[in-house]
Design a protein around this motif. Structure first.
Motif, mmCIF file in Angstrom:
data_model
loop_
_atom_site.group_PDB
_atom_site.id
_atom_site.type_symbol
_atom_site.label_atom_id
_atom_site.label_comp_id
_atom_site.label_asym_id
_atom_site.label_seq_id
_atom_site.Cartn_x
_atom_site.Cartn_y
_atom_site.Cartn_z
ATOM 1 N N ASP A 116 0.834 -1.196 0.000
ATOM 2 C CA ASP A 116 0.000 0.000 0.000
ATOM 3 C C ASP A 116 0.876 1.256 0.000
ATOM 4 O O ASP A 116 0.613 2.216 -0.732
ATOM 5 C CB ASP A 116 -0.915 -0.013 1.227
ATOM 6 N N GLN A 176 0.939 3.839 -3.105
ATOM 7 C CA GLN A 176 0.553 5.230 -2.868
ATOM 8 C C GLN A 176 1.651 6.187 -3.329
ATOM 9 O O GLN A 176 1.375 7.226 -3.930
ATOM 10 C CB GLN A 176 0.267 5.446 -1.390
ATOM 11 N N LYS A 193 -6.256 0.515 -5.105
ATOM 12 C CA LYS A 193 -6.723 1.702 -4.387
ATOM 13 C C LYS A 193 -6.057 2.960 -4.931
ATOM 14 O O LYS A 193 -6.629 4.048 -4.905
ATOM 15 C CB LYS A 193 -6.369 1.594 -2.890
ATOM 16 N N HIS A 194 -4.835 2.804 -5.402
ATOM 17 C CA HIS A 194 -4.042 3.959 -5.827
ATOM 18 C C HIS A 194 -3.848 4.042 -7.334
ATOM 19 O O HIS A 194 -3.518 5.111 -7.854
ATOM 20 C CB HIS A 194 -2.679 3.926 -5.133
ATOM 21 N N SER A 195 -4.004 2.930 -8.033
ATOM 22 C CA SER A 195 -3.804 2.937 -9.486
ATOM 23 C C SER A 195 -4.627 1.821 -10.139
ATOM 24 O O SER A 195 -4.555 0.666 -9.723
ATOM 25 C CB SER A 195 -2.330 2.741 -9.835
ATOM 26 N N GLY A 203 2.435 4.672 -7.470
ATOM 27 C CA GLY A 203 1.411 4.087 -8.340
ATOM 28 C C GLY A 203 1.082 4.893 -9.577
ATOM 29 O O GLY A 203 0.704 4.329 -10.605
ATOM 30 N N ASN A 204 1.200 6.208 -9.488
ATOM 31 C CA ASN A 204 0.862 7.053 -10.637
ATOM 32 C C ASN A 204 2.063 7.762 -11.239
ATOM 33 O O ASN A 204 1.913 8.702 -12.016
ATOM 34 C CB ASN A 204 -0.215 8.062 -10.222
#
Length: 496
Positions: free
Chosen positions: A316, A320, A359-361, A323-324
């Motif tokens: 996670d 976070q 959740k993030h990507s 991820g992007n």
């Protein structure tokens, strides 16, 4: 606008979108592992350990102790949970103890069934404690002229002695002349060592370790290396990291902070040179395989259900943070699990960790490693239940007896036949993408020529290029030339 024209435009847009995405991802990757950078592997650069006092007695070192007087090995009776005796003519599992290093000269001894050796109220040696404290802490004193001869001082200030085959106690007073008839003298044989992140940080201690590791991270891989990799046709790096990176800058001892900044730099350098970063969780709490590169303290594999929340939290954290990022190539959930019956725990973890990434990507590739102790297709259908996932397989013509006597041509034939078949078996139309996440041009052949190495490397490149996600050579830098892709490129042994 007619419906047929409308559908044609939609299809064109879809194909254009797919093409753009594939182009942006640059699949399949030609990658290299940045091993021994953010997760230590001492065999690749042993000099990192040179400044440690008693560097032969690091955490996880396995020792056997023989009474010089009785000429018998010490044994934890029943493997642990009982008395320690001195009645064995030969040594195997129950007679082998794993060291936990407390300081440069004080240690705990962990036995086969994971208890620790200590002494009871009558000073008799037992292996009954599940966690070490003062009675389980001993000082090892070496004979200067023969360091394999040792005395072991207990926390009560007295030395261990083998009084008889059935009584080993911590109650010997006085000095020694190191004669074989002294019951407090033992012959120590080291049967296995570990040289991973735990060993180097605990070996140096918190102050020195912080500086040693920071110097290593700052110099072992730099932006010049990314420039070299990109110029020579590599499109991605796979970077092993340890679970402690999620606790930077103050991870639990003995680990030290600083590796996170290096990983941040890697993303910047990759972006600057048109490359991608695959973040590989190589070391998890509890250890998933007992190898030194898993961050283990003593070589036991203890990862399981109880560690799932902590391991998911690391994923996670990574998802976070990265991820992007445009230079993210993928996040690998766990390297080389060897979990025996814990397959259900691994599936449960993969499910939760995949959710953590999502959740993030929505688009980041999630890479799942098949357990080394199960067939490569064992989890294939399970992996197929996720979106944008990759199955990671590692192919070495090493680590198995079948390779020991193969000649050059047999090794090459094995790649074109068996490895090609193995890879084809995990490369499916509707399932996960396939990734040969580790391979190397080293083998068990002795006296091979440059041309032999070139042919072996070429065969692997030809076959592993069929992997739909790509491949990653192990490794970029290493003291052993053929393991080092940088050396192989610079010396004309491989052309990508």
């Amino acid at each position: 606008m007619g419906s047929q024209n409308y559908l044609s435009i939609l299809m064109a847009l879809f194909l254009c979108s797919c093409y753009s995405h594939a182009s942006a991802q640059n699949l399949p990757y030609k990658a290299v592992n940045l091993g021994n950078w953010l997760v230590t592997e001492g065999w690749m650069k042993p000099s990192l350990f040179d400044g440690i006092v008693n560097k032969d007695l690091l955490d996880g070192t396995q020792v056997q102790l023989k009474s010089t007087k009785l000429q018998k090995f010490l044994v934890a009776e029943n493997g642990g949970g009982d008395n320690v005796l001195a009645n064995r003519d030969s040594a195997s599992g129950w007679e082998t103890f794993r060291i936990w290093r407390v300081s440069d000269s004080t240690f705990n001894f962990r036995v086969f069934s994971k208890q620790f050796i200590g002494f009871d109220s009558g000073n008799k040696l037992v292996a009954t404690s599940n966690s070490p404290s003062n009675p389980e802490t001993f000082q090892i004193i070496k004979n200067r002229s023969d360091p394999n001869k040792i005395r072991i001082k207990a926390s009560n200030g007295l030395f261990l002695q083998a009084k008889s085959e059935t009584v080993v106690s911590a109650d010997y007073h006085g000095p020694t002349n190191w004669e074989d008839n002294d019951p407090s003298v033992f012959l120590m044989t080291i049967v296995k060592t570990l040289q991973g992140e735990y060993q180097i940080t605990n070996g140096y201690g918190p102050q020195r370790a912080a500086q040693v590791m920071q110097d290593h991270w700052n110099t072992y891989i730099t932006e010049e290396d990314f420039k070299f990799m990109s110029a020579n046709g590599l499109t991605a790096v796979r970077i092993p990291v340890g679970w402690w990176i999620a606790h930077d800058p103050n991870p639990p001892k003995p680990f030290v902070g600083g590796s996170l900044a290096s990983l941040d730099s890697a993303f910047t350098w990759a972006q600057n040179h048109g490359m991608k970063v695959i973040v590989d969780l190589h070391a998890v709490q509890g250890s998933q395989n007992g190898n030194e590169h898993s961050g283990t303290r003593d070589g036991y594999t203890e990862w399981g259900d109880s560690y799932i929340p902590e391991t998911v939290a690391v994923i996670d954290f990574l998802a976070q943070r990265y991820g992007n990022k445009p230079s993210l190539g993928g996040i690998e959930l766990m390297n080389e699990p060897t979990l025996g019956p814990n397959l259900d725990s691994l599936k449960k973890y993969y499910q939760k960790a995949h959710e953590a990434v999502r959740k993030h990507s929505e688009t980041a590739y999630v890479i799942m490693s098949n357990p080394l102790d199960h067939g490569s297709k064992e989890l294939l259908s399970f992996f197929g239940g996720f979106n944008r996932v990759v199955i990671d397989v590692h192919y070495y013509n090493l680590y198995s007896d079948k390779f020991k006597n193969m000649n050059v041509q047999q090794n090459i034939d094995y790649i074109y036949n068996q490895r090609a078949s193995d890879l084809s078996g995990v490369t499916t139309t509707n399932g996960p993408l396939s990734f040969v996440g580790e391979w190397t041009a080293e083998w068990a052949v002795r006296g091979a020529s440059m041309e032999d190495y070139q042919r072996f490397a070429k065969a692997q490149l030809e076959v592993y290029s069929r992997a739909t996600f790509g491949w990653a050579y192990w490794t970029y830098k290493c003291q052993y030339n053929h393991w080092s892709l940088k050396w192989m490129i610079e010396n004309g042994y491989i052309k990508l």
